[in-house]
Design an enzyme around this catalytic site. Structure first.
Site, PDB file in Angstrom:
ATOM      1  N   GLY A 252      33.831  37.022  36.134  1.00 12.68           N
ATOM      2  CA  GLY A 252      34.165  38.256  36.836  1.00 12.68           C
ATOM      3  C   GLY A 252      35.652  38.295  37.157  1.00 12.68           C
ATOM      4  O   GLY A 252      36.320  37.263  37.194  1.00 12.68           O
ATOM      5  N   CYS A 253      36.130  39.495  37.401  1.00 11.48           N
ATOM      6  CA  CYS A 253      37.571  39.656  37.630  1.00 11.48           C
ATOM      7  C   CYS A 253      38.003  38.934  38.895  1.00 11.48           C
ATOM      8  O   CYS A 253      38.979  38.181  38.883  1.00 11.48           O
ATOM      9  CB  CYS A 253      37.935  41.134  37.681  1.00 11.48           C
ATOM     10  SG  CYS A 253      36.946  42.124  38.817  1.00 11.48           S
ATOM     11  N   TYR A 254      37.291  39.158  39.996  1.00 12.14           N
ATOM     12  CA  TYR A 254      37.672  38.479  41.240  1.00 12.14           C
ATOM     13  C   TYR A 254      37.531  36.961  41.125  1.00 12.14           C
ATOM     14  O   TYR A 254      38.421  36.219  41.515  1.00 12.14           O
ATOM     15  CB  TYR A 254      36.831  38.981  42.415  1.00 12.14           C
ATOM     16  CG  TYR A 254      37.111  40.389  42.850  1.00 12.14           C
ATOM     17  CD1 TYR A 254      38.334  40.757  43.398  1.00 12.14           C
ATOM     18  CD2 TYR A 254      36.140  41.383  42.752  1.00 12.14           C
ATOM     19  CE1 TYR A 254      38.577  42.058  43.821  1.00 12.14           C
ATOM     20  CE2 TYR A 254      36.378  42.685  43.175  1.00 12.14           C
ATOM     21  CZ  TYR A 254      37.598  43.021  43.713  1.00 12.14           C
ATOM     22  OH  TYR A 254      37.836  44.304  44.142  1.00 12.14           O
TER      23      TYR A 254
ATOM     24  N   GLU B 200      46.484  38.473  39.095  1.00  8.80           N
ATOM     25  CA  GLU B 200      46.078  38.584  37.698  1.00  8.80           C
ATOM     26  C   GLU B 200      45.978  40.070  37.376  1.00  8.80           C
ATOM     27  O   GLU B 200      45.897  40.904  38.277  1.00  8.80           O
ATOM     28  CB  GLU B 200      44.710  37.935  37.487  1.00  8.80           C
ATOM     29  CG  GLU B 200      43.608  38.671  38.254  1.00  8.80           C
ATOM     30  CD  GLU B 200      42.214  38.089  38.120  1.00  8.80           C
ATOM     31  OE1 GLU B 200      41.979  37.030  38.728  1.00  8.80           O
ATOM     32  OE2 GLU B 200      41.389  38.717  37.428  1.00  8.80           O
TER      33      GLU B 200
END
Lengths: 347, 347, 347, 347
Positions: free
Chosen positions: D150-152, D313
């Site tokens: 996942g992004c987080y 990011e």
């Protein structure tokens, strides 16, 4: 191509300097051997532009400290007015792409009138090529010094010059209403470009007086074969990069929007960076962000005999550093797209 | 003024509905007795617009559930096409300001052509006043139903109508290039108005075909006393609210930009909401944000015989809800500025 | 109230100065008789802030040129460090609300440590009230000089102080992660607050060292009755105005998020500007933009024994100029909400 | 490398799909042979994403119409919940990088609890590698199916896992406050992600309940060798792409921020995409925009025994499509940086 071309960027601490570094990082045939920024001399480039901290780059120096023996090609991104003397003083074997306005106007008397100071290198001016690559490629190829076009004139001239050449539009009554991102105003702190002053708003500036007007007219006049004076209004809007020009023209010979689009399509069919959209497709600045593309289209107006042209570009790429790399590629005999095939970043 | 006028807002769940509530919260002579939103009926208004959670407001209902006995005045903010029948069905004693396009075009045949459906209340149309307050104040005062102008036509007509009436500009060759905030597209979710699709970019839309074109021409024709067909191109940009129109005109009778500005200044000298700026001052949308002001100016062009006019407004206030309240004030005999003196919010 | 209170704004050319003018324009009991801005003396206020060009305001002067005879109340919006001497030199009959940091810290030794210079008016400091109105209303009412709280401390203290007083949360382990709009950095041009540097990004600043940390702790310590040292990290984000504080706490006595919310609700039930949301409702900065409201809520965390508090405010209103007007209202015996009932502007 | 690897992108009409196409356009060892989007089948990719109109790409098809014989590698960018069955049905010789959440949680019971539906391919789950490349490179190299993080969790785990492994921070009391761009919410139209709802504001969401919490804890637990439950609060802000995580930790063994930074520096010294900044340097999301970089740093807190970590990011690159390409490179034995050396685009 065993040896890489050694490149210097003069005035590397501005946005166009950073953009040159970003693009050249993926260029296989060059390496950067000098970066200058007089007021930041001694600093690492990554201290000034942390986003490029992953690259191995020379330390910033003053322009006086550059060792020209290790430089084959110069990108000059210095402020307007300071560039003519700097370039006049470079070793003759060094080729130059100048991103300032100092060499864009062929008529040095007009230069003095528009920029408020006499031209300091009139002898050089005669040999300079105007680097609107798609229109003046052979001159660019032959030149030692190329004047990279202004951000606004790039898209506007690409949309209009082929149509004027073909006599498909009238030379009179051309109106270009342009909307620009804020990076065109540079990185120097000014109240007018603070975030809180720019976000969520828009306003025109330099109405009737912007210096890119005469530069636009120079190209249109060349294309039309008769003097052209156009209307040009730039606007500042909340967008870091990008220019949209909405251009109002009167058609000639009964030409329609379809005719204009078809002629532009044909003119640019072999060009890697100019795309003419299909009927009804709306160019948007976000579709070229970060790339060297220009997108064009033509639309019929409600008013008979008129058409509306649109042109979008990234002002820092095709409107500045990307076109500069494109010109370097032409000047040095590289494939013209080298280092420039990064696709637009959306969203 | 011991009894407050009881106001209903039909279609209160859109941005113009919320803006009416925001403005009326400071209006001393009215109170809101009905808020409708068919798909959100039963919800509290603050569930739909939490920023107005500090106000004491009626629960949202379906339009069928409104008790018209407690309503003296209706703001109708329903979608285009649905409004004619709703208004035709209201008790005759209720005055109405309609924010939709349904009653803006006086010519019902033109309405059908532009909006693609026959007019459903042609008998009412004849008695409707077009609510560009500064231009049609006496008609507004006398009317039971006022058609609130479109957002784009408001500023563009205010800039041009006085000049056409005075014969200071030509009726031909008028071009309005307009840049709008996103709220003009409403609150309904669409891919094209998502944050990631709008931020940091700009594009034109409805090029040559936008429905506000005929509405603009209606006013210009009325002012010029001859048929006017103008060019109008709207653009969508990253801005929640605000419209800038940059307008290109040919002057008549040798008039200059100074003449145009002087005439606009004189025309609007007593108007509380229209300000004509001084020579060289650039109108910016951020200078009217949240307020009912329109700012105008005129600039000389590089091309002899042409001028550039600029108009800015907040599309949700003077371009919609603010002008609606202004019209209500006129219709009900209140001071015209009541509830509308909130100053622009900048930054 | 036949005579209006005459107000001076010192340092009127910054964003908080403009915001004071915007708010006071709707205040029925005051009129502005002096506006100072040393570097812009002689200019019209509308030249500096064109959005307020519709108001009738005094010309900007240098502070030395103010005729204090026509001033009853002073808002001091001068830079930190310059204010102590200015206020010390004002006639004693003039009441003052100071928006700088110069009088916020009660402990002058701490002031010197945090702000790097000795306090220049330590005698005055003892009599200054800290203007977090809801927490220190009686002191504000009695004071001649009120130190308006910092933007970050306002919301953070309002969320935490009642809970610490009630012993519902632990005094240790408090972490406030705050996100702020850019106007908090002022209108002075700096590279870091240029549009192109701020848009579409976020970064923390002053990590572990921001000067509002000790100010926050002063209030928390007062409420807890024991020394509190909290963690505070501010972030700069693309937003002109607004602050969101996300606050992480350890609950005491087995208290739950519901208990915290209930206690905050009760504490602020009679407050016009503090609203505690319902369970699950998320405070958003856009819900308070342009208004003097603070919205609070409490949420359970995934980790047992912890809760997450949120507070939103407009940093230029409740975090600066709005709270200053609120304090003036208390100091002068006006209804506390006078001039402050403009509703939030969304979108 | 004479033959290019043939790649299919399933679910290509979302932002991560577009981003895969953008990145793969510069990848010399692959070519795209299939693009699916069930609801847009039959359309050209450039109709859905005009910014990539300069590329030669296959027409969009329904997933059922893919000829798997011309596919060697699949990027699966389908919605959560639909992916397990699709991947289970692919020919075994095809390697897969899945960008959905369907295979991220190793514990299928936890999956069911968090995602509200039973896992549909539990047999496959056991063999799936979690594609946080820098932490699980050898598993990625050996796997047929890689679950892209996942992004987080990407940035948060990269910052914390090395410190937990080394015992330099406590496993308790970890708090990650994350700020995300809007593209994380996808391209499906929703009121909450409209431009006018997002610009100039910020709010938390999923407070205490976001599904990435358990995913983060999975990695932290693995690194710590003991169960970790962390606090995680995401926020939505006006930014198309980017994530900043501000992470609050308690140090162990008397470790300082310098110790933490030094350990992260050493851990990632050979990593091409993770850069640990120098003391005091603040990571900003704009410094990684469009690139696969993660920037980390550690700061001392005002509160003894605590430190503040930051990680940035681009959520669409390292947080999704870039890391997916990185994983593909590892899985197929290409140089890990192939196609990923585009530098960040700033401004």
């Amino acid at each position: 191509m065993s040896e890489k071309t050694r490149v210097a960027i003069l005035g590397a601490s501005g946005y166009t300097g950073a953009e040159l570094v970003r693009l050249l990082a993926l260029h296989p045939h060059v390496r950067i051997t000098a970066l200058t920024a007089d007021r930041r001399a001694g600093k690492e480039f990554a201290d000034v532009f942390p986003h490029l901290g992953g690259l191995d780059l020379p330390t910033l120096t003053a322009i006086d400290e550059v060792n020209w023996d290790v430089v084959d090609f110069v990108f000059c991104a210095l402020p307007h007015g300071t560039t003519q003397e700097v370039i006049a003083g470079l070793p003759e074997r060094i080729k130059v792409c100048d991103l300032s306005a100092d060499f864009r106007l062929k008529d040095t008397a007009l230069y003095e009138q528009v920029y408020g100071a006499p031209h300091k290198a009139p002898d050089l001016q005669a040999s300079v090529a105007y680097g609107l690559t798609e229109m003046y490629r052979e001159q660019v190829r032959a030149a030692r010094i190329v004047a990279n076009p202004g951000c606004y004139p790039t898209g506007i001239q690409l949309a209009l010059m082929p149509l004027l050449k073909a006599g498909l539009i009238e030379a009179e009554g051309i109106i270009a209403d342009a909307k620009s991102g804020v990076t065109g105003a540079g990185r120097g702190p000014k109240e007018g470009t603070l975030y809180a002053e720019v976000t969520e708003g828009i306003h025109p500036y330099g109405v009737g007086t912007h210096r890119h007007g005469p530069e636009i007219d120079q190209g249109l006049t060349d294309a039309a074969g008769q003097p052209v004076v156009s209307t040009f209004t730039p606007h500042l809007m909340p967008m870091a990069r990008g220019i949209l020009a909405t251009i109002y023209v009167q058609t000639a010979k009964g030409a329609t929007a379809d005719d204009l689009r078809a002629h532009l399509s044909e003119t640019f069919s072999a060009e890697p960076f100019v795309r003419v959209l299909k009927e009804g497709q709306v160019p948007a600045t976000r579709h070229v962000r970060g790339s060297n593309y220009v997108l064009l289209n033509a639309f019929p107006d409600r008013v008979p005999g008129r058409c509306i042209l649109t042109a979008v570009e990234d002002n820092l790429v095709k409107g500045a550093s990307g076109q500069a790399v494109q010109n370097m590629n032409v000047m040095l005999g590289f494939d013209e797209t080298t280092g420039l095939m990064q696709q637009p970043m959306f969203p």
